[in-house]
Design a protein around this motif. Sequence first.
Motif, PDB file in Angstrom:
ATOM      1  N   MET A  51     -13.571  13.396   7.094  1.00  0.00           N
ATOM      2  CA  MET A  51     -13.379  12.279   8.033  1.00  0.00           C
ATOM      3  C   MET A  51     -14.515  11.273   7.861  1.00  0.00           C
ATOM      4  O   MET A  51     -15.674  11.630   7.680  1.00  0.00           O
ATOM      5  N   GLY A  91     -12.765   6.676  12.991  1.00  0.00           N
ATOM      6  CA  GLY A  91     -11.333   6.426  12.973  1.00  0.00           C
ATOM      7  C   GLY A  91     -10.822   5.467  14.026  1.00  0.00           C
ATOM      8  O   GLY A  91      -9.636   5.142  14.051  1.00  0.00           O
ATOM      9  N   ARG A  92     -11.689   4.981  14.899  1.00  0.00           N
ATOM     10  CA  ARG A  92     -11.278   4.101  15.998  1.00  0.00           C
ATOM     11  C   ARG A  92     -11.637   2.660  15.660  1.00  0.00           C
ATOM     12  O   ARG A  92     -12.765   2.368  15.246  1.00  0.00           O
TER      13      ARG A  92
END
Length: 368
Positions: free
Chosen positions: A1, A64-65
């Motif tokens: 990630m 991821g935001r």
Amino acid sequence: MSGLELNNVVKRFGDVTVVQQMDLTIHEGEFVVLLGESGCGKSTTLRMIAGLEEASEGKIFIAGRDVTNMAPMERDIAMVFQNYALYPHMDVAENMSFALRLLGRPKAEIAEKVGTAAKILSIEHLLNRKPKELSGGQRQRVAIGRAIVREPKVFLFDEPLSNLDAKLRGHMRAELAILHERLGKTTVYVTHDQIEAMTLASRIVIFDKGRIQQIGTPSEVFTRPASIFVAGFIGTPTMNFFKARYTQEHGVGLLRGEGFAWPAPDWLIGQSPRPDQALTLGIRPQAFRPSTSTGTNERPLLKLQVDVVEYLGTESQVVGHMNTPGGQRVAAMLSGNAQASLHQNIHLDFDPQDMHVFETDSGRSLRT
């Protein structure tokens, strides 16, 4: 990630573009250093990540935001500034807890987090002192502690050690490396100091004129610079550069320039370079060795008249000039006491495989 992503990010101030079409992915837990000269766009990039500057184009993602249009407090980041940015009327504990108090966190939680951060940074004994009672290094620890208590997704550091003396900078570099190992947080660190970059970074992002020139580990950017700019920027003393052209003479590939004809490295011969192509050769000062040889087809030779000798204990820096019309300056780092004296002629050799070769026009490295 990924911990942080910049997708096609651009920053303009009026008609001036200071960050140009930037794409960068930083993995979760990685320590990435943005390195470059003043005005290259690295601090502006950091401020866009923090939300202190608005991106003119592109998107910014944290864990991821999409945070592109979010306020700084909503981005789950903590920033440590060059000038510490401590409140002079608050003591250390109040400075460290300020953001948590703004968020209305319970007093017990605040006290626990401040105590934990203070212990990590060895500043428990300073919690009741005001900033004016602290040394520069202690103030920097408090600024870092204020970031730690927020437990952010991403730490941002903007030239945090530039106000410290050389000895304290070295100590704080080690402390930051230990801190990152302990916390494992995604960290983006801006500096113009290549020693900080080389010693702290998982990867280095090298900037010039608002563009990324190369991304790589410290070893990669040092041993395989992608361009003349990177080669000249990374390394102390700076790399030596020589103008040359490739020739084939008696079946031997040579790099010929003013006052020299050196055997071409095997990797370059394998690319069948054009004889008319203008090339720039790069040789790091650390690649040279003293020689008593007169030179062979296998081993290049450089004759130098010594202008300066700096004895540094374990090595000596020798600076001299070649006996050519241009009198090109060359720097060499030689082990121990080089036993070189002013105006003496010395011979140096090096392994052709240690040579870097760049296209002069584009600046691009030919070593793939």
